[in-house]
Motif scaffolding. Structure first.
Motif, PDB file in Angstrom:
ATOM      1  N   SER A 104      46.264  44.035  34.266  1.00 17.92           N
ATOM      2  CA  SER A 104      45.029  43.699  33.559  1.00 17.92           C
ATOM      3  C   SER A 104      44.680  44.761  32.528  1.00 17.92           C
ATOM      4  O   SER A 104      44.236  44.450  31.418  1.00 17.92           O
ATOM      5  CB  SER A 104      43.870  43.559  34.558  1.00 17.92           C
ATOM      6  N   THR A 125      41.434  46.449  43.097  1.00 19.36           N
ATOM      7  CA  THR A 125      41.515  45.243  42.267  1.00 19.36           C
ATOM      8  C   THR A 125      40.168  44.528  42.180  1.00 19.36           C
ATOM      9  O   THR A 125      39.818  43.974  41.125  1.00 19.36           O
ATOM     10  CB  THR A 125      42.578  44.270  42.812  1.00 19.36           C
ATOM     11  N   GLU A 177      35.593  43.914  34.820  1.00 21.06           N
ATOM     12  CA  GLU A 177      35.981  42.971  33.766  1.00 21.06           C
ATOM     13  C   GLU A 177      34.952  41.856  33.615  1.00 21.06           C
ATOM     14  O   GLU A 177      34.593  41.460  32.504  1.00 21.06           O
ATOM     15  CB  GLU A 177      37.347  42.343  34.099  1.00 21.06           C
ATOM     16  N   THR A 178      34.497  41.333  34.747  1.00 20.27           N
ATOM     17  CA  THR A 178      33.514  40.252  34.734  1.00 20.27           C
ATOM     18  C   THR A 178      32.225  40.701  34.074  1.00 20.27           C
ATOM     19  O   THR A 178      31.667  40.000  33.216  1.00 20.27           O
ATOM     20  CB  THR A 178      33.221  39.778  36.174  1.00 20.27           C
ATOM     21  N   LEU A 182      41.703  37.826  42.211  1.00 20.78           N
ATOM     22  CA  LEU A 182      42.080  39.212  41.975  1.00 20.78           C
ATOM     23  C   LEU A 182      43.544  39.305  41.575  1.00 20.78           C
ATOM     24  O   LEU A 182      44.383  38.561  42.074  1.00 20.78           O
ATOM     25  CB  LEU A 182      41.834  40.046  43.241  1.00 20.78           C
ATOM     26  N   LYS A 216      38.153  43.839  38.799  1.00 19.97           N
ATOM     27  CA  LYS A 216      37.776  42.463  38.469  1.00 19.97           C
ATOM     28  C   LYS A 216      36.285  42.364  38.183  1.00 19.97           C
ATOM     29  O   LYS A 216      35.860  41.685  37.237  1.00 19.97           O
ATOM     30  CB  LYS A 216      38.141  41.533  39.635  1.00 19.97           C
TER      31      LYS A 216
END
Length: 491
Positions: free
Chosen positions: A266, A325, A332-333, A260, A329
């Motif tokens: 990001s 976070t 995003e994944t 993270l 994450k």
């Protein structure tokens, strides 16, 4: 006369017998009710500060368990029922002991001394014990994840294998077997051990921190101080620091495992997210949706429980940052694996015609199902609606909305590229039907044309493109615009 007396008195006698049996059953139920409710009733008494009541009920439960277990649930000694009941009793009593342990430790220490030093012995030892427990559980869980990952075969990452897994998942969408199918997708062993890692850490936090904080809070409020007791010289606020240390260890370990990083950094990055290390090799986006929502759900429940304790602003800020976070994450994944699968989605074209429109193929319907499911999962992650049964609508932050919209459009471009690829000499079917054969095996589709001819494939692709442009894309754009409350021209 005898016949009449039987008619009059037999029902009365039968009712009396039934009433006696009912009273006996109710008596057993009342005794059992006390025992099985004991973990909850003890916790309520402790939270209310009625330690004498908690101790009295604890002794009563222990007496029933040790000397009169037959009164709780009657059974024959040595029978299967007796063995099962003993197992149940042991489980209930284990929960009772866990509830009592920390209360007894603190109260006994206070009772034995005229100063408050013993309570600090308790706080220090518990603080050290919980930190070590968190570390030990994490290392054991991490070893299991690593072991499962080492068993994965590298060939599962081949596009053809991922396409086959996708085909199976898409065929299960909107069916009763959907959740079971997605839960068994490629890499499910790694996913399940990852869920267990998060769950185990959360269980440690849930079984230790609340009780520690209750005793610490009681001490800070002066509930355990004896008249005339000598102060130890330590500030009661150190209790908050101890809880913060434990929470930080939880945050650090999860941040380390999932890599993270700060959400703002990001979001500012223009680079497309790469597939993270925690993602199992060859896992498709549908299976990723299933497990990412489960993992985030576990984390959310644990964080909310600790937030509800209101330890300190610093503790709450750290937990909220962890959740923020982790959510970013996971988003995003999902978007990264979504794009990868969109780029290989053309492998799922079986060239089977739609019954209602034989100029197009079922491929477009599968693509629509895929887009709808993944977009919905991305929304659930962003909004925190990780419960599969939830139907609530929540406004999601603009960063998430923009991320999902961009990924949706990028995936559409990839689908268009795939259609062009299907019409070319590099089409899988032109290469010998190797991939198609695998997909057909899972879908039951059979090509109805001589698809080795480029012209045949080109005509079907053009027809599909026309339908996609005129019908399917407008429908999908309307769906995403209404879901996220945006105008696509501004996205």
């Amino acid at each position: 006369a005898a016949s009449k007396s039987d008619t009059v008195f037999l029902p009365v006698l039968e009712n009396a017998e039934k009433a006696a049996k009912l009273r006996s059953t109710l008596g057993v139920f009342e005794r059992s009710k006390f025992f099985f409710n004991l973990p909850g009733s003890l916790l309520e008494s402790i939270q209310a500060g009625r330690y004498d009541v908690a101790l009295r009920d604890y002794k009563k439960g222990k007496y029933l368990l040790e000397s009169r277990p037959g009164q709780l649930l009657p059974s024959s000694p040595g029978s299967n029922t007796d063995i099962q009941q003993k197992r149940i009793f042991d489980k209930v009593w284990s929960a009772v002991e866990k509830t009592m342990d920390q209360m007894k430790a603190a109260l006994i220490l206070l009772e034995l001394s005229t100063s408050d030093k013993p309570i600090w012995v308790y706080f220090d030892s518990q603080h050290k014990y919980i930190l070590q427990k968190v570390k030990t559980v994490y290392e054991a869980s991490l070893a299991k994840v690593t072991e499962q990952r080492s068993r994965q075969l590298p060939e599962v990452a081949q596009p053809e294998r991922i396409a086959l897994s996708l085909a199976r998942g898409i065929n299960s969408l909107d069916t009763p077997s959907m959740e079971a199918t997605l839960a068994k997708g490629t890499g499910y062993d790694v996913w399940q051990s990852t869920v267990e890692l998060v769950k185990s850490l959360s269980e440690v936090m849930g079984s230790t921190v609340p009780n520690f904080w209750k005793i610490a809070k009681g001490y800070m409020e002066g509930r355990y101080k004896k008249p005339g007791a000598q102060p130890s010289g330590r500030s009661p606020s150190q209790c908050r620091t101890m809880v913060l240390d434990i929470v930080r260890s939880y945050i650090v370990l999860l941040s380390e495992f999932f890599s993270l990083s700060d959400m703002a950094a990001s979001v500012a990055s223009t680079k497309n997210a790469t597939l993270p290390k925690f993602l199992p090799t060859g896992s498709d986006s549908l299976t990723a949706c299933h497990y990412l929502t489960r993992i985030l759900g576990e984390m959310t429940d644990s964080v909310n429980e600790i937030l509800g304790m209101e330890v300190s602003d610093e503790t709450n800020a750290g937990l909220r940052s962890l959740l923020e976070t982790a959510t970013w994450k996971f988003e995003e994944t999902l978007c990264a694996v979504w794009l990868r699968d969109s780029q290989i989605f053309f492998h799922l074209e079986t060239w089977e015609q739609k019954p209602e429109d034989r100029s197009t193929t079922l491929y477009l319907g599968r693509m629509h199902q895929f887009q709808k499911y993944v977009t919905t999962a991305a929304y659930k992650i962003a909004s925190g609606l990780t419960d599969a049964t939830s139907t609530k609508q929540r406004q999601i932050p603009a960063e998430f909305s923009n991320k999902i919209t961009k990924s949706f459009l990028d995936s559409l471009y990839s689908f268009l590229d795939g259609l062009v690829h299907l019409a070319s000499d590099d089409s899988p079917i032109a290469q010998g039907l190797k991939v198609q054969a695998l997909v057909e095996e899972s879908t039951g589709a059979t090509p109805l044309f001589d698809l080795t001819k480029n012209d045949t494939r080109l005509l079907l692709v053009i027809s599909n493109l026309t339908y996609l442009n005129e019908s399917l894309i407008p429908v999908m754009l309307n769906q995403i615009q209404s879901s996220f409350g945006i105008v696509m021209d501004d996205a």
